[in-house]
Design an enzyme around this catalytic site. Structure first.
Site, short mmCIF file in Angstrom:
data_model
loop_
_atom_site.label_atom_id
_atom_site.label_comp_id
_atom_site.label_asym_id
_atom_site.label_seq_id
_atom_site.Cartn_x
_atom_site.Cartn_y
_atom_site.Cartn_z
N PHE A 148 0.81 -1.22 0.00
CA PHE A 148 0.00 0.00 0.00
C PHE A 148 0.84 1.27 0.00
O PHE A 148 0.36 2.34 -0.38
CB PHE A 148 -0.94 0.02 1.23
CG PHE A 148 -0.26 0.46 2.51
CD1 PHE A 148 -0.12 1.82 2.81
CD2 PHE A 148 0.30 -0.46 3.40
CE1 PHE A 148 0.53 2.24 3.98
CE2 PHE A 148 0.95 -0.04 4.55
CZ PHE A 148 1.07 1.31 4.84
N LYS A 172 -1.40 -7.31 -9.14
CA LYS A 172 -2.33 -7.39 -8.00
C LYS A 172 -1.86 -6.33 -7.01
O LYS A 172 -0.96 -6.56 -6.22
CB LYS A 172 -2.26 -8.79 -7.38
CG LYS A 172 -3.51 -9.24 -6.64
CD LYS A 172 -3.99 -8.31 -5.54
CE LYS A 172 -3.20 -8.38 -4.27
NZ LYS A 172 -3.53 -7.33 -3.29
N GLU A 175 -5.00 -3.66 -1.83
CA GLU A 175 -6.46 -3.44 -1.75
C GLU A 175 -6.77 -2.23 -0.88
O GLU A 175 -7.92 -1.82 -0.77
CB GLU A 175 -7.16 -4.70 -1.22
CG GLU A 175 -6.81 -5.13 0.20
CD GLU A 175 -5.50 -5.94 0.32
OE1 GLU A 175 -4.55 -5.69 -0.46
OE2 GLU A 175 -5.43 -6.80 1.21
N ARG A 176 -5.73 -1.65 -0.23
CA ARG A 176 -6.02 -0.55 0.69
C ARG A 176 -6.05 0.83 0.02
O ARG A 176 -6.69 1.74 0.51
CB ARG A 176 -5.03 -0.59 1.85
CG ARG A 176 -5.36 -1.77 2.76
CD ARG A 176 -4.54 -1.77 3.99
NE ARG A 176 -3.38 -2.64 3.83
CZ ARG A 176 -2.45 -2.81 4.74
NH1 ARG A 176 -2.53 -2.16 5.88
NH2 ARG A 176 -1.44 -3.62 4.55
N CYS A 280 9.61 1.71 3.33
CA CYS A 280 10.51 0.60 3.68
C CYS A 280 11.93 1.11 3.85
O CYS A 280 12.79 0.39 4.34
CB CYS A 280 10.46 -0.48 2.62
SG CYS A 280 11.16 0.07 1.08
N GLU A 382 9.23 -4.20 12.87
CA GLU A 382 9.10 -3.04 11.97
C GLU A 382 7.82 -2.31 12.41
O GLU A 382 6.71 -2.85 12.26
CB GLU A 382 8.95 -3.52 10.52
CG GLU A 382 8.78 -2.37 9.54
CD GLU A 382 8.52 -2.84 8.11
OE1 GLU A 382 7.84 -3.85 7.90
OE2 GLU A 382 9.01 -2.15 7.19
P1 NAD Z 1 1.61 -6.61 3.02
O1 NAD Z 1 2.67 -7.65 3.07
O2 NAD Z 1 0.54 -6.64 4.02
O3 NAD Z 1 0.88 -6.65 1.57
C1 NAD Z 1 1.60 -6.66 0.38
C2 NAD Z 1 0.76 -7.37 -0.69
O4 NAD Z 1 0.55 -8.72 -0.28
C3 NAD Z 1 -0.61 -6.75 -0.89
O5 NAD Z 1 -0.91 -6.73 -2.26
C4 NAD Z 1 -1.54 -7.68 -0.13
O6 NAD Z 1 -2.83 -7.76 -0.68
C5 NAD Z 1 -0.84 -9.02 -0.24
N1 NAD Z 1 -1.09 -9.89 0.92
C6 NAD Z 1 -1.30 -9.49 2.20
N2 NAD Z 1 -1.50 -10.55 2.99
C7 NAD Z 1 -1.41 -11.65 2.21
C8 NAD Z 1 -1.50 -13.05 2.46
N3 NAD Z 1 -1.74 -13.53 3.67
N4 NAD Z 1 -1.35 -13.89 1.41
C9 NAD Z 1 -1.10 -13.43 0.18
N5 NAD Z 1 -1.00 -12.10 -0.11
C10 NAD Z 1 -1.14 -11.22 0.89
O7 NAD Z 1 2.36 -5.20 3.01
P2 NAD Z 1 1.72 -3.75 3.15
O8 NAD Z 1 1.26 -3.55 4.54
O9 NAD Z 1 0.80 -3.48 2.03
O10 NAD Z 1 3.02 -2.84 2.89
C11 NAD Z 1 3.93 -2.50 3.88
C12 NAD Z 1 5.08 -3.45 3.96
O11 NAD Z 1 5.77 -3.51 2.70
C13 NAD Z 1 6.14 -3.03 4.97
O12 NAD Z 1 6.60 -4.18 5.63
C14 NAD Z 1 7.24 -2.44 4.11
O13 NAD Z 1 8.53 -2.46 4.68
C15 NAD Z 1 7.16 -3.31 2.91
N6 NAD Z 1 7.76 -2.67 1.75
C16 NAD Z 1 8.96 -3.14 1.33
C17 NAD Z 1 9.58 -2.54 0.27
C18 NAD Z 1 10.91 -3.03 -0.21
O14 NAD Z 1 11.30 -2.63 -1.27
N7 NAD Z 1 11.60 -3.89 0.51
C19 NAD Z 1 8.97 -1.45 -0.38
C20 NAD Z 1 7.73 -1.02 0.06
C21 NAD Z 1 7.12 -1.64 1.14
#
Ligand code: NAD
Length: 497
Positions: A148, A172, A175-176, A280, A382
């Site tokens: 998100f 994909k 969704e937020r 991140c 985190e």
């Molecule tokens: P998230 O892991 O909750 O979601 C990421 C994606 O995974 C979304 O599209 C979500 O719908 C999907 N998802 C969530 N739960 C799932 C499940 N149980 N099974 C399958 N798919 C699932 O992450 P977020 O809260 O949207 O984003 C924040 C996180 O992303 C933080 O941890 C941040 O550090 C990380 N991030 C990392 C980078 C990087 O480059 N390393 C960059 C941006 C964000």
């Protein structure tokens, strides 16, 4: 209520059985509903991408580059609408959304160079009258799953380059905050992209699982939190797919006794609290070497934090906005409370922040915690909110050990005037992206982005030259057109040239 749909084969689809609310986090109210796709929706999107692949993969790289040039123009032309959508659903302030969009566009600019990027390596005369060269072929249908916190930039780390390499794509997004992502995906059609080459399916776990299990998806590029990244990587690879899965972070800044303190304080303010700490690459831990610099830094930081302005996205005088959801706000506050219960000093408390007119928004103010230690739960986690934790150590070695022992290894930086110390730090720190007096060392689009340890599952970084490698398969051709004079007899030993 407006529905945010899927985008399949050049059409927006707003019919669907399941949906979930999308919030305006500054107001704390539902602004839209987003459809949640299922296995059938993924089947439709992958089928469209599969049909589009043979023709798209045969277009010339220069034709694909022309579409990218046009796409860049369109993104710039629609910048206000895109930033408005980002701000409305994510909550980041308009100037920050502009920065996100600019970094996103830089990835399109990189993809404009695809004819040059796809040039193979050529060796003439590897043997007598034998030439050898490599080619980079697209994989087929590839997919991206995104978080998100950068609803435009992270998808654009992936699909422009993947498509420019000749693949077709299913995205994909989160969704937020799905609206800005859908908007920029639809713009590709206006840039001239044929239907089916780029598709988007909204949804959550069920949608993601359908992608991971789909036999026609060749590769998965993921960005999100570490537990999900680990899950995605193991499931995608178990299904025979290429995968890169970028995870979470806990980024430390070492503040050496000789550091320029004004620079440190300005950097920490922006990097810890900008975008409400939901980056991140946010700096969430400052490791002060010695009590003298720690005391001065805390004094300057707390005075500066009092002047920060928190509020809604459209007022450019605000420094940062709300966090993404009410649940996330509760989680951030729980981390702050646990940190204090486990012995830290709460220097500035942002837990009760209610900007005027936005009392129901998901706001957490800038929070500063001193005397944090490595055994605290909130240090290990985190937090992903506007919270800066300060740890005091007595040497640079101790500071580096702390960073090297942490499970995450995304970004880090050091503040010093000592070149020898800076070089020792960058050589020996176990982190993927390192800054020297630079708070957010996010590599530019023509470098590549990624962390070490549990911040990245897979072998290749995101975008740049690693991105080209991730989205292509190498083929090496060795060729001889023998003249009559060098025709050989039968040879049973391993050929040596
Ligand atoms: P998230 O892991 O909750 O979601 C990421 C994606 O995974 C979304 O599209 C979500 O719908 C999907 N998802 C969530 N739960 C799932 C499940 N149980 N099974 C399958 N798919 C699932 O992450 P977020 O809260 O949207 O984003 C924040 C996180 O992303 C933080 O941890 C941040 O550090 C990380 N991030 C990392 C980078 C990087 O480059 N390393 C960059 C941006 C964000």
């Amino acid at each position: 209520m407006q529905k945010v749909g899927h985008y399949i084969n050049g059409q927006v689809i707003t019919d669907g059985e399941r949906s979930q609310p999308v919030y305006n986090p500054a107001k704390g109210i539902i602004s839209r509903e987003v459809l949640l796709g299922n296995t059938k929706t993924i089947d439709q999107a992958v089928a469209a991408a599969k049909v589009a692949f043979p023709t798209w993969s045969k277009t010339t790289p220069i034709q694909r580059a022309r579409i990218m040039f046009k796409y860049k123009e369109l993104l710039e032309h629609h910048a206000d609408e895109i930033c408005h959508l980002i701000g409305e659903e994510h909550g980041k302030i308009v100037h920050d959304a502009r920065g996100e969009l600019q970094r996103a566009i830089e990835n399109v600019e990189f993809a404009c160079g695809i004819p040059e990027l796809l040039k193979g390596e050529h060796s003439r005369n590897v043997g007598s009258e034998i030439d050898s060269w490599s080619q980079f072929h697209p994989l087929g249908v590839v997919a991206g799953i995104t978080p998100f916190n950068f609803p435009v930039m992270v998808p654009l780390w992936m699909f422009p380059l993947a498509i420019a390499c000749g693949n077709t794509f299913v995205l994909k997004p989160s969704e937020r905050d799905p609206s800005a992502t859908l908007f920029v995906v639809e713009l590709m059609k206006k840039a001239g992209l044929p239907d089916g080459v780029l598709n988007l399916v909204n949804g959550s776990k069920e949608t993601v699982d359908a992608l991971l299990e789909h036999r026609d998806v060749e590769a998965i590029s993921f960005v999100g939190s570490t537990p999900i990244a680990e899950y995605i990587y193991s499931k995608a690879t178990a299904h025979g797919k290429r995968c890169q899965a970028l995870g979470g972070a806990k980024n430390h800044a070492i503040v050496m006794p000789d550091a320029d303190l004004d620079n440190v304080v300005n950097s920490l303010l922006g990097a810890a609290f900008g975008s409400s700490g939901e980056r991140c690459m946010a700096l969430s831990v400052a490791v002060a070497v010695g009590d003298e610099i720690a005391d001065k830094m805390i004094a300057q930081l707390s005075a500066a934090i009092e002047k920060l302005k928190v509020g809604a996205y459209h007022d450019a005088s605000n420094d940062f906005g709300p966090v993404i959801t009410a649940e996330h706000k509760d989680k951030v506050i729980a981390h702050i409370r646990s940190c204090v219960e486990q012995g830290a000093t709460l220097v500035v408390d942002g837990t009760d922040t209610k900007p005027e007119g936005y009392e129901n928004g998901f706001f957490v103010g800038a929070t500063l915690l001193d005397h944090v230690t490595k055994d605290m739960d909130s240090y290990k986690a985190e937090i992903f909110g506007p919270v800066l934790q300060v740890i005091r150590v007595s040497s640079m070695e101790e500071a580096m050990e702390l960073i090297n022992q942490h499970e995450y290894g995304n970004g880090t930086c050091i503040y010093t005037r000592d070149g020898e110390a800076a070089r020792y730090f960058s050589d020996n720190i176990k982190v993927g992206m390192v800054g020297i007096n630079i708070p957010l060392p996010v590599p530019v689009a023509y470098q590549s982005f990624g962390g070490w340890k549990r911040s990245l599952f897979g072998d290749l970084f995101m975008y740049g030259s690693d991105g080209v490698r991730f989205f292509t398969r190498r083929k090496t051709i060795t060729q001889r057109w023998p003249s009559a004079s060098v025709r050989e007899g039968v040879q049973f030993s391993m050929p040596t040239l």
